[in-house]
Structures are given as structure tokens and as C-alpha cells.
Design a protein around this motif. Structure first.
Motif, short mmCIF file in Angstrom:
data_model
loop_
_atom_site.label_atom_id
_atom_site.label_comp_id
_atom_site.label_asym_id
_atom_site.label_seq_id
_atom_site.Cartn_x
_atom_site.Cartn_y
_atom_site.Cartn_z
N ARG A 265 2.93 2.14 -3.33
CA ARG A 265 2.20 2.57 -4.53
C ARG A 265 1.85 4.12 -4.24
O ARG A 265 1.47 4.72 -4.94
CB ARG A 265 0.79 1.54 -4.41
N LEU A 266 2.09 4.65 -3.25
CA LEU A 266 2.00 6.17 -2.95
C LEU A 266 3.14 6.95 -3.52
O LEU A 266 3.20 7.84 -3.77
CB LEU A 266 1.79 6.30 -1.48
N CYS A 267 4.22 6.32 -3.53
CA CYS A 267 5.65 6.81 -3.46
C CYS A 267 6.02 6.89 -5.10
O CYS A 267 5.86 6.07 -5.68
CB CYS A 267 6.72 6.24 -2.88
N ALA B 204 -3.30 0.38 -9.84
CA ALA B 204 -2.69 -0.02 -8.31
C ALA B 204 -2.61 1.23 -7.64
O ALA B 204 -2.76 1.34 -6.35
CB ALA B 204 -1.48 -1.08 -8.32
N SER B 205 -1.72 2.36 -8.19
CA SER B 205 -1.39 3.34 -7.21
C SER B 205 -2.69 4.11 -6.91
O SER B 205 -2.78 4.64 -5.80
CB SER B 205 -0.42 4.14 -8.23
N LEU C 154 0.89 -1.23 0.09
CA LEU C 154 -0.14 -0.17 0.05
C LEU C 154 0.83 1.18 0.04
O LEU C 154 0.58 2.16 -0.80
CB LEU C 154 -0.81 0.13 1.31
N VAL C 155 1.85 1.23 0.95
CA VAL C 155 2.66 2.53 0.96
C VAL C 155 3.52 2.64 -0.14
O VAL C 155 3.70 3.66 -0.78
CB VAL C 155 3.45 2.31 2.36
N ALA D 191 -4.53 2.83 -4.23
CA ALA D 191 -4.00 2.85 -2.91
C ALA D 191 -4.36 4.35 -2.54
O ALA D 191 -4.67 4.33 -1.39
CB ALA D 191 -2.57 2.84 -3.08
N PHE D 192 -4.20 5.31 -3.40
CA PHE D 192 -4.62 6.65 -2.78
C PHE D 192 -6.15 6.61 -2.55
O PHE D 192 -6.38 7.42 -1.50
CB PHE D 192 -4.42 7.63 -3.93
N MET E 5 5.91 11.47 3.73
CA MET E 5 6.52 10.72 2.83
C MET E 5 6.31 11.58 1.27
O MET E 5 5.18 11.85 1.22
CB MET E 5 6.27 9.37 2.62
N CYS E 6 7.09 11.30 0.30
CA CYS E 6 6.72 11.69 -1.01
C CYS E 6 5.78 11.16 -1.66
O CYS E 6 5.71 9.79 -1.14
CB CYS E 6 8.02 11.71 -1.86
N VAL E 7 4.78 11.64 -2.37
CA VAL E 7 3.73 11.11 -2.94
C VAL E 7 3.74 11.16 -4.37
O VAL E 7 3.89 12.51 -4.72
CB VAL E 7 2.32 11.16 -2.16
N GLY E 8 3.34 10.28 -5.10
CA GLY E 8 3.52 10.50 -6.61
C GLY E 8 2.06 10.09 -7.30
O GLY E 8 1.82 8.92 -7.13
N HIS F 256 10.96 1.86 -0.05
CA HIS F 256 9.71 1.60 0.74
C HIS F 256 9.31 0.09 0.75
O HIS F 256 8.86 -0.51 1.65
CB HIS F 256 8.51 2.44 0.31
N CYS G 187 10.93 6.75 -5.03
CA CYS G 187 11.53 5.44 -4.46
C CYS G 187 10.84 4.42 -4.06
O CYS G 187 11.06 3.99 -2.95
CB CYS G 187 12.82 6.16 -3.68
N THR H 262 10.87 9.11 6.97
CA THR H 262 11.59 9.20 5.69
C THR H 262 13.09 10.02 6.00
O THR H 262 13.16 10.70 6.92
CB THR H 262 11.02 10.13 4.62
N PHE I 175 6.54 -0.25 -9.65
CA PHE I 175 6.26 -0.59 -8.35
C PHE I 175 6.71 -2.20 -8.32
O PHE I 175 6.43 -3.09 -8.89
CB PHE I 175 4.95 -0.71 -8.01
N ALA J 110 0.00 -0.81 -12.97
CA ALA J 110 0.72 0.10 -12.09
C ALA J 110 -0.13 1.32 -11.81
O ALA J 110 -0.27 1.55 -10.64
CB ALA J 110 1.96 0.32 -12.47
#
Lengths: 423, 79
Positions: free
Chosen positions: A59-61, B63-64, A56-57, B67-68, B1-4, A68, A64, A358, A137, B60
């Protein structure tokens, strides 16, 4: 169809905001970088099945996800009490991690070293693909090991590009070292993951901390000791001001990342180690440090390609569950430095507390010092330029860090410093 | 954390310096495709500093975005 944005700041983070506090005499008291663009997702993870948290985490980044991915899976293994891993799992994870480091560093270098950086980026991506993660990912690591060993075809394909990648990384590093100038001294400590001999190891199992004067504050603490090593002064805040418990909140500032990695101990690969010596004897800046670490990661990939365990052997150990220990801590030393995932889970495997610390959050106190020094020097134009340099040096995980000179969109807000009471 | 947040390319223009119109979480913006000239309409990309830097395959990207949405950062899709 479309998605409506609920958290504006996360996609409006192209700029950078600095808050400067000045006293009545006009002198800078403090300065800080606004981290509102880096929200903490930790509270959103509570109540969820812990086994799904890493995916889950990651997929937010956007920058990098491999870091994670690996830190999260390591935290699950901490909960499960799994160690050691099969040699194949360690080797494949290292390939993924170094490939990610190469790709991330190369992306930062595209602006200044376009052709070599593009070649290096392709090599990094090839390493990620060889490690089983061809997409953005990663899916390489599973609790207890990895999904599979590297195929001999993927290994040989990667090996064919190794010399060219090392040459490109070397050219970038030598150019960066030639431009490396003196940087603002930091009186806090350096923290990085190391091997048993105290040498930098980006996927190491020990955290080494050395003070600015060379004093060893922590020779090598395992992840299970994390709660005794570091605490957050402002828990849960985007800028939590983490500090070393051994030194306390006032004196326990530390930094992570390529500068800390190069200052913590000698590198294990020969080309990068020679460049590291030049770096230590020269300016010691972050751009050159990133370039040296990229060389190290390319060399490290070369070492892995020569290991039989990369392509054969058991890939994973069986996992019974994630409730053997109440807390699991997983960490990696990523392209920007130490990333820590800490999960607490109940007997049913449900998250009761989560912390994702982080590199950007850990380097925020360092960045604040750099910004205060820049804000206090010279006129507005030169101080703005100095603040841009400070942000590039500490390298927060935001788009502004890789913006060209003058293109950072820096907003400086000056506010009066709180009045000091007379004794 | 950074988010994209993955951005959907809705149109592409320019030959020498390709530019794209993107849908970024419901906002219409633009980005440069200099680093990803192969990206085309319908692709999802991650954007930094106005440049698309990462091409995501459909799985991908989905999936991203999922997650959001799962974490409540983005609202579910509006048909």
C-alpha cells in the motif's frame, strides 16, 4: 481534512540528484545517484505481526504494488514452509504478475507510443482484474495460494483482446528496436529469475546469475539460499550496494531488470524470442528490452488463458502459521527486475528483521558506473544529457526515469574526490 | 522502495488539457489529467512527473494513507 507530510523527500522526488566526485586534475573519479527519495521502510516493520506485512508494504508503493504483493506473500510462505502451490494458484498469480508487467511497461511507453501503449495498458489492467485485483492494490494472492480461480467470463473477455494487445506490443517493440543504439558495457553480472531450464521466468523459483563474459556464476539458486547468494555492503542504506557473495564486494556487482532478463537465457514465447534475438544482435538497450519483455508478458498471458487450471481447481492450501522456519524469502522478477522480501519472525509470528531489496537498489552500482562514464565525457551540456540517458537506462523507480528528454530536473553536484594517500 | 502518496483532487480546470489542483500530503500542488481525463474533484490519484497516472477508489486511497500513518510516515489527519 488533510495530512501533514513528515517525509518531504518522498513526494518531492520529481527531480534527480547526481553527485560527481572529481580529482584535482578535473577527471571524474566516481558518480552516484542520490536515492534519498527511496527511503527504506524495513526498520518500521520490526515488531509488527508478519502476516500483515505484505499488505502494509504494497500500500506504500505507487508503481508496482503487485510485485510487492506477490513477493511478500511468497516470503510468508517461506516462513510457513509451504510448497508447492496448487496449479490454479500458480496460474492466477502468473496472470496477475504478467498483467502488472504489461501495465507498468505500457505506462512508461505512453510518452513515445501513445495509442498502442494506451491499448496495452488497458489490456494489462484487464488481466489484473481477471486475476481478482480490479483496484490499484492487489488482493489476488493469499498465503498458500490465491483467493479464487479466474471466472470463465473474465478469461474469455481477456482472450478477446489478446490479438490486438499482441499486435500493439509488437509495434512498440519493433519501433524501439529500430532506435536501439549501442549502450555502455557493464562488467558486472546479470541476475534474473528462471525456470528449471534456465529460461527467464518472471515468477520463477530459481535465481540465475551470469557474468559479463558468459560465465555462469549461479545456475539456479532457490530463495532459501538467498542469504548465501547476496549480501549488502552497506546494510540498511537506501543505496546498500548489494553484491554476489561468490565474488565478494569488489567484484560482485550485478544488475537486474529487462536487460538482465533478456541476457540470462532464451525467452519461452515465440514472438518475444524472435525479438530477443534481434535485441541481442543489436544495441542491447533498456528501452527496447522493456518493449520485448512487454511482448513476452502478453504472450505469456495468452498461454495462461489456454490452461484449464486458470479457471478450475483448488485455489489454496491451508496455512497453519508462519513460524515453521525462522526466515522466509519471497521474490519476483518485476518490471524493473528482481524484488526480494526477506522476513525473520519469532515463534509468535512477530517480525524480528525485515529486508526489502528493490530493483532500484540492486541497480544503483550499475547506474553509478553509467553516470561516471557520462560525467567524464564531453562538456557540461553533453554530460548532463548523457546522465539523463544513464538514468533512463538503469531506470530507478522514480518519476524522473520516465521524464521526457531535458525534463528530468537533473541536479548535478560536483565535489572534490577524497585525496588518495601515497603508498 | 518507491512510495506513492495518494493526492486528493480539489479542483479541475481546462478542457483541451485538463489540469487539477491537488492536496498531496498537505501540500497544494498541480498535476495534469491528460492520462486520466475521467478523474474529478474528490478523487484520489497517484502522480508522476506532474501527471496523474492512477485513479484510486476511495477504499484503496484510505488504505494507502492508513498504511503511511501506521508506519509514521504521515501524521494522522488534522480535522
Amino acid at each position: 481534512m488533510t495530512h501533514r507530510l513528515m517525509l518531504d523527500e518522498i513526494v518531492d522526488a520529481a527531480g534527480a540528484r547526481v553527485i560527481v566526485e572529481r580529482g584535482d586534475d578535473g577527471r571524474t573519479r566516481t558518480a552516484r545517484f542520490d536515492l534519498a527519495g527511496l527511503p527504506r521502510v524495513d526498520p518500521l516493520l520490526v515488531g509488527r505481526p508478519v502476516a500483515g506485512v505484505p499488505s502494509l508494504v504494497e500500500r506504500l508503493c505507487g508503481i508496482c504494488p503487485a510485485a510487492h504483493h506477490l513477493a511478500g506473500v511468497r516470503a510468508l510462505e517461506g516462513l510457513a514452509g509451504l510448497a508447492p502451490l496448487p496449479a490454479t494458484a500458480t496460474a492466477v498469480r502468473r496472470l496477475l504478475h504478467h498483467g502488472s508487467a504489461v501495465e507498468t511497461h505500457a505506462t512508461r511507453m505512453l510518452v513515445t507510443d501513445r495509442d498502442d501503449a494506451a491499448l496495452l495498458r488497458l489490456f494489462g489492467r484487464a488481466a489484473l482484474a481477471a486475476a481478482g485485483s480490479p483496484g490499484h492494490f492487489p488482493v489476488t494472492a493469499v498465503p498458500g495460494g490465491v483467493a479464487s480461480a479466474v471466472t470463465t467470463q473474465a478469461r474469455d473477455g481477456l482472450a478477446a483482446g489478446l490479438d490486438e494487445a499482441l499486435a500493439a506490443a509488437g509495434r512498440i517493440a519493433r519501433a524501439a528496436l529500430a532506435l536501439d543504439g549501442p549502450v555502455e558495457a557493464f562488467d558486472g553480472a546479470d541476475a534474473a529469475l528462471v525456470d528449471a531450464a534456465g529460461r527467464p521466468d518472471l515468477l520463477g523459483e530459481l535465481l540465475r546469475v551470469v557474468g559479463a563474459d558468459g560465465t555462469v556464476i549461479e545456475a539456479g539458486g532457490p530463495a532459501t539460499r538467498w542469504d548465501q547468494l547476496v549480501a549488502e555492503a552497506v546494510p540498511g542504506d537506501p543505496a546498500p550496494r548489494p553484491y554476489l557473495l561468490a565474488l565478494g564486494p569488489q567484484r560482485g556487482r550485478y544488475r537486474v531488470g529487462p536487460v538482465a532478463q533478456l541476457r540470462i537465457g532464451p525467452l519461452t514465447t515465440p514472438v518475444a524470442a524472435a525479438l530477443q534475438e534481434q535485441w541481442l544482435a543489436g544495441g542491447g538497450g533498456a528501452r527496447a528490452a522493456r518493449a520485448v519483455m512487454a511482448v513476452h508478458s502478453v504472450e505469456a498471458i495468452g498461454v495462461l488463458l489456454g490452461q484449464g487450471a486458470l479457471v478450475r481447481g483448488p485455489a489454496a492450501r491451508p496455512v497453519a502459521g508462519f513460524s515453521r522456519n525462522p526466515v522466509g524469502v519471497g521474490w519476483v522478477d518485476g518490471p524493473r527486475g528482481l524484488l526480494v522480501h526477506r522476513y525473520a519472525a519469532d515463534g509468535d509470528g512477530t517480525v524480528t528483521a525485515a529486508t526489502i531489496l528493490t530493483p532500484t537498489a540492486q541497480n544503483e552500482p550499475w547506474l553509478a558506473e553509467l553516470l561516471a562514464a557520462a560525467a567524464g565525457a564531453g562538456d557540461q551540456a553533453s554530460s548532463t544529457s548523457g546522465m539523463e540517458d544513464a538514468i533512463r537506462e538503469a531506470d530507478p523507480c522514480l518519476p524522473c526515469s520516465s521524464a521526457p528528454a531535458g525534463g528530468m530536473g537533473l541536479q548535478v553536484e560536483t565535489v572534490p574526490a577524497p585525496t588518495r594517500r601515497s603508498p | 522502495m518507491c512510495v506513492g502518496v495518494p493526492a486528493l483532487i480539489t479542483s479541475v480546470s481546462g478542457d483541451v488539457l485538463p489540469m487539477a489542483s491537488i492536496d498531496l500530503a498537505g501540500r497544494q500542488e498541480e498535476c495534469c489529467l491528460a492520462y486520466l481525463p475521467e478523474a474529478t474533484v474528490g478523487d484520489h490519484v497517484l502522480v508522476q512527473n506532474g501527471f496523474a497516472v492512477q485513479l484510486l477508489d476511495p477504499e484503496a486511497a484510505a488504505a494507502s494513507l492508513a498504511a503511511f500513518i501506521e508506519l509514521g510516515v504521515l501524521a494522522p489527519p488534522v480535522p
